[in-house]
Design a protein around this motif. Structure first.
Motif, mmCIF file in Angstrom:
data_model
loop_
_atom_site.group_PDB
_atom_site.id
_atom_site.type_symbol
_atom_site.label_atom_id
_atom_site.label_comp_id
_atom_site.label_asym_id
_atom_site.label_seq_id
_atom_site.Cartn_x
_atom_site.Cartn_y
_atom_site.Cartn_z
ATOM 1 N N PRO A 64 15.641 60.720 35.503
ATOM 2 C CA PRO A 64 16.325 59.533 36.038
ATOM 3 C C PRO A 64 17.098 59.842 37.318
ATOM 4 C CG PRO A 64 17.492 60.383 34.140
ATOM 5 C CD PRO A 64 16.223 61.169 34.255
ATOM 6 N N GLU A 65 17.138 58.866 38.180
ATOM 7 C CA GLU A 65 17.974 58.944 39.381
ATOM 8 C C GLU A 65 19.424 58.917 38.918
ATOM 9 O OE1 GLU A 65 19.266 59.503 42.790
ATOM 10 O OE2 GLU A 65 17.134 59.003 42.908
ATOM 11 N N LYS A 67 22.156 58.789 41.090
ATOM 12 C CA LYS A 67 23.080 58.123 42.011
ATOM 13 C C LYS A 67 23.560 56.828 41.372
ATOM 14 C CE LYS A 67 20.847 59.842 46.150
ATOM 15 N NZ LYS A 67 19.978 59.484 47.266
ATOM 16 N N GLU A 87 19.992 51.460 32.074
ATOM 17 C CA GLU A 87 19.789 52.649 32.916
ATOM 18 C C GLU A 87 20.032 53.923 32.115
ATOM 19 O OE1 GLU A 87 21.239 53.274 36.963
ATOM 20 O OE2 GLU A 87 21.645 51.110 37.033
ATOM 21 N N ASN A 90 17.150 54.278 29.516
ATOM 22 C CA ASN A 90 15.916 54.718 30.170
ATOM 23 C C ASN A 90 16.011 56.168 30.617
ATOM 24 O OD1 ASN A 90 14.647 52.232 29.825
ATOM 25 N ND2 ASN A 90 15.383 51.442 31.779
ATOM 26 N N SER A 143 14.384 46.393 32.351
ATOM 27 C CA SER A 143 14.815 46.998 33.608
ATOM 28 C C SER A 143 13.878 48.137 33.986
ATOM 29 C CB SER A 143 16.246 47.498 33.498
ATOM 30 O OG SER A 143 16.303 48.635 32.683
ATOM 31 N N GLU A 144 13.640 48.254 35.253
ATOM 32 C CA GLU A 144 12.787 49.300 35.800
ATOM 33 C C GLU A 144 13.613 50.570 35.942
ATOM 34 O OE1 GLU A 144 9.179 50.747 37.401
ATOM 35 O OE2 GLU A 144 9.548 48.772 36.565
ATOM 36 N N ALA A 145 13.105 51.666 35.417
ATOM 37 C CA ALA A 145 13.832 52.925 35.502
ATOM 38 C C ALA A 145 13.652 53.533 36.892
ATOM 39 C CB ALA A 145 13.325 53.887 34.436
ATOM 40 N N LYS A 146 14.769 53.884 37.517
ATOM 41 C CA LYS A 146 14.729 54.578 38.806
ATOM 42 C C LYS A 146 14.556 56.057 38.508
ATOM 43 C CE LYS A 146 17.893 51.186 40.654
ATOM 44 N NZ LYS A 146 19.301 50.913 40.877
ATOM 45 N N THR A 147 13.508 56.653 39.083
ATOM 46 C CA THR A 147 13.196 58.038 38.758
ATOM 47 C C THR A 147 13.210 58.924 39.990
ATOM 48 O OG1 THR A 147 10.821 57.656 38.958
ATOM 49 C CG2 THR A 147 11.790 57.387 36.763
ATOM 50 N N LEU A 148 13.225 60.216 39.716
ATOM 51 C CA LEU A 148 13.257 61.240 40.737
ATOM 52 C C LEU A 148 12.344 62.374 40.267
ATOM 53 C CD1 LEU A 148 14.905 62.527 43.196
ATOM 54 C CD2 LEU A 148 16.405 63.443 41.419
#
Length: 183
Positions: A64-65, A67, A87, A90, A143-148
């Motif tokens: 997960p991101e 930030k 968030e 996820n 919700s869309e998971a922000k990933t890295l």
């Protein structure tokens, strides 16, 4: 003991049995629980300082991101936000999937120990999240998971530590703060 004795014993048992209702989980509001997760993540991150080429993954691992907009997250103290909880959920799911994958890349015993320890902590963090009673709302949230993508153990543990120190800790503090207002 005859039939009448058995019936008397059974009736005494059934009369004294009370129905037990299940109470919802109480949120785990002990700061030391999250602090323990953070401490172990930092130890794992520090152990990766001396890591060389064997500490690289053959493929990207999605995490997960971490930030976050602190102003947005500070609103949690006023009201628990389902998008922020989603968030965190996820993120925990991403770590739950990532840790067994990176364990497959390890042959070094000390690294394997660190990853197994973190795997137990991730599962415990999932249970901690469930104790906050947010999983039903979050699972219905789309919700869309922000990933890295990460390619090294050092980066993986750095992201994991930041996730715990940031999003997870803030969410737990917000839920506990709200619970204390209404109890």
């Amino acid at each position: 003991m005859g039939v009448t004795g058995l019936l008397t014993l059974l009736s005494m048992l059934f009369v004294s049995v009370k129905l037990v209702t299940c109470a919802p989980y109480k949120p785990v509001c002990d700061k030391t629980v999250v602090d323990m997760f953070i401490k172990e993540a930092r130890e794992a991150e520090t152990a990766m300082d001396s890591c060389n080429i064997i500490c690289q993954f053959p493929e990207d691992i999605m995490v997960p991101e971490t930030k976050l907009n602190l102003g947005e997250w500070n609103k949690l103290h006023v009201c628990i936000s389902i998008p922020q909880a989603a968030e965190v959920w996820n993120g925990l799911i991403l770590f739950t999937k990532a840790v067994p994958r990176i364990a497959d890349f390890i042959s070094d015993a000390s690294l394997k120990f660190q990853v197994e320890k973190i795997h137990g902590d991730v599962r415990s963090a999932v249970h901690l999240f469930k104790s906050l009673n947010l999983q039903d709302e979050v699972q219905t949230s789309q919700s869309e998971a922000k990933t890295l993508p990460v390619r090294t153990f050092k980066k993986f543990f750095s992201v994991y530590t930041n996730f715990l120190r940031g999003k997870l800790r803030l969410l737990v503090m917000a839920v506990c703060h709200e619970a204390s207002l209404f109890t």
